[in-house]
Scaffold this active site. Structure first.
Site, short mmCIF file in Angstrom:
data_model
loop_
_atom_site.label_atom_id
_atom_site.label_comp_id
_atom_site.label_asym_id
_atom_site.label_seq_id
_atom_site.Cartn_x
_atom_site.Cartn_y
_atom_site.Cartn_z
N TYR A 1 0.85 -1.19 0.00
CA TYR A 1 0.00 0.00 0.00
C TYR A 1 0.89 1.24 0.00
CZ TYR A 1 -4.39 -2.44 1.18
OH TYR A 1 -5.51 -3.23 1.16
N TYR B 1 -2.34 -10.51 0.22
CA TYR B 1 -1.08 -10.11 0.85
C TYR B 1 -1.03 -10.58 2.28
CZ TYR B 1 -3.64 -6.30 3.18
OH TYR B 1 -4.52 -5.57 3.94
N ARG C 1 -4.36 -12.15 3.81
CA ARG C 1 -5.68 -11.60 3.53
C ARG C 1 -6.00 -11.86 2.06
NH1 ARG C 1 -8.85 -6.95 4.74
NH2 ARG C 1 -10.31 -8.71 4.83
N HIS D 1 -8.58 -7.83 -2.18
CA HIS D 1 -9.76 -7.01 -1.90
C HIS D 1 -9.51 -5.57 -2.32
CE1 HIS D 1 -7.21 -6.73 1.74
NE2 HIS D 1 -7.66 -5.50 1.84
N HIS E 1 -10.84 -1.68 -1.05
CA HIS E 1 -11.55 -0.90 -0.05
C HIS E 1 -12.39 0.17 -0.74
CE1 HIS E 1 -9.17 -2.27 3.50
NE2 HIS E 1 -8.23 -2.46 2.58
#
Length: 293
Positions: free
Chosen positions: A96, A127, A138, A141, A143
Site C-alpha cells: 500500500y 497479501y 488476507r 480485496h 476498499h
C-alpha cells in the site's frame, strides 16, 4: 431533516434511532431491506485521494480491471447523483502507498445523474499482514468509502470468487460479506470487469454537541490511547496514532464498525466526564477522555 436527539434531559444518553437487521425505522415507517454491508476501515485509509477514475500508475505490471456500479438510496431503487466514491488497494507487489504524494492505487470519483461510478484499476492480489506469519494472508480485496448527503457513509470492501484465502479470513468469510464476494468477468471488449452496486442506509445525523462531548483522546486501561474523530457522519477511531475504524451510530450511545468487529459505548459518570467502553476482537477496554479539542 430534524436531527435526532442523543443527549436527553437526564445525565445519560439514549437511543437516537432503532435498527432491526437491514430494516430501519425512520420515525414513521420501516424502510429498506438490503443495505450494503460494512467492513473494517483497515489501517491504510488516507483522506484526500485525487479525483480520478484511472488509478493505475504508468509502471504497473498488474492485470487491468474495470470496476463499476450504481449507488442507490436506502430503498434500492433511486440512483444517487454527486455521490463521492473513494477506493484504495495494494499494488501487484502487496504494498500500500501510505505516504507518497502520488496516492498510488487510490482515487475518487463522483457519480453522475444516473448514480453510476467507474474506475480503471488492476486485479488486486492477496497479501500477508505479517511477512513472517503464513496464517496472516488476507484475500485480494478493494476498499471503498461512499459518501453523499442524507445517506449514511459506507465503508466496505469487495472480495473475489475463487480466492483461496477467503474461508480463513475473519472479514471476507463473515455472513455479512457474502454478497460482496464478486465474480471477475470479461466485458464485450475482452477486459477484466467487476460490477458492484451499492445500497446506502438513511442518515440520521447527530447534533454537533454530541460529537463535541465524545470526540477527543482517551487514556485506556490497557495503557493505550484512543482518539475519536468526527468525519462526516462517521466516528473515526485512531489507536496509538493509527487510524483503524470508521463507525456509525446504532443507538443506545453506541457506535459500530465494520461487520460489528468494533463497538464503542459512551458513558457519562458526571457532568464533566466522558468514558468509552471499546469492544473489538473479543477484547474489551475502558478509558476516560483526558484531552478534548
Amino acid at each position: 431533516m430534524k436531527r435526532r436527539n442523543f443527549i436527553q434531559k437526564s445525565s445519560m444518553m439514549a437511543f437516537a434511532v432503532s435498527a432491526f437487521g437491514g430494516i430501519i425505522w425512520d420515525g414513521k415507517i420501516f424502510i429498506g431491506n438490503s443495505p450494503t454491508t460494512t467492513d473494517i476501515l483497515g489501517p491504510f485509509y488516507r483522506p484526500g485521494s485525487p479525483m480520478r477514475s484511472n488509478i493505475i500508475p504508468e509502471n504497473s505490471q498488474g492485470i487491468p480491471m474495470n470496476l463499476a456500479g450504481t449507488i442507490f438510496d436506502e430503498n434500492g431503487n433511486m440512483p444517487l447523483k454527486n455521490t463521492l466514491v473513494e477506493i484504495w488497494q495494494c499494488d501487484e507487489n502487496q504494498h500500500y502507498d501510505n505516504t507518497s504524494d502520488d496516492y498510488v492505487f487510490r482515487g475518487a470519483v463522483k457519480t453522475g445523474e444516473d448514480g453510476k461510478y467507474y474506475f480503471k484499476t488492476i486485479v488486486p492480489v492477496p497479501y500477508k499482514v505479517n511477512p513472517n506469519d503464513e496464517s496472516s494472508w488476507r484475500p485480494a480485496h478493494i476498499h471503498m468509502r461512499v459518501s453523499v448527503a442524507k445517506q449514511q457513509d459506507l465503508i466496505t470492501q469487495i472480495y473475489f470468487k475463487g480466492d483461496q484465502y477467503i474461508d480463513n479470513d475473519t472479514w471476507a468469510s463473515a455472513p455479512g460479506a457474502e454478497n460482496r464476494v464478486l465474480e471477475i468477468v470479461k466485458n464485450n471488449k475482452g477486459e477484466q470487469a467487476v460490477t458492484f452496486d451499492v445500497v446506502l442506509r438513511k442518515e440520521y445525523p447527530l447534533d454537533d454537541n454530541v460529537y463535541n462531548k465524545i470526540t477527543g483522546i482517551y487514556e485506556m486501561d490497557d495503557k493505550s490511547n484512543i482518539e475519536f474523530i468526527k468525519n462526516d457522519d462517521l466516528l473515526f477511531l485512531k489507536r496509538n496514532g493509527q487510524l483503524l475504524e470508521g463507525m456509525r451510530y446504532i443507538g443506545s450511545n453506541t457506535f459500530e464498525g465494520g461487520i460489528a468487529n468494533t463497538k464503542v459505548t459512551f458513558q457519562f459518570p458526571d457532568k464533566t466526564s466522558t468514558r468509552a467502553v471499546v469492544s473489538f476482537y473479543g477484547k474489551t477496554i475502558k478509558g476516560e477522555k483526558f484531552l478534548k479539542y
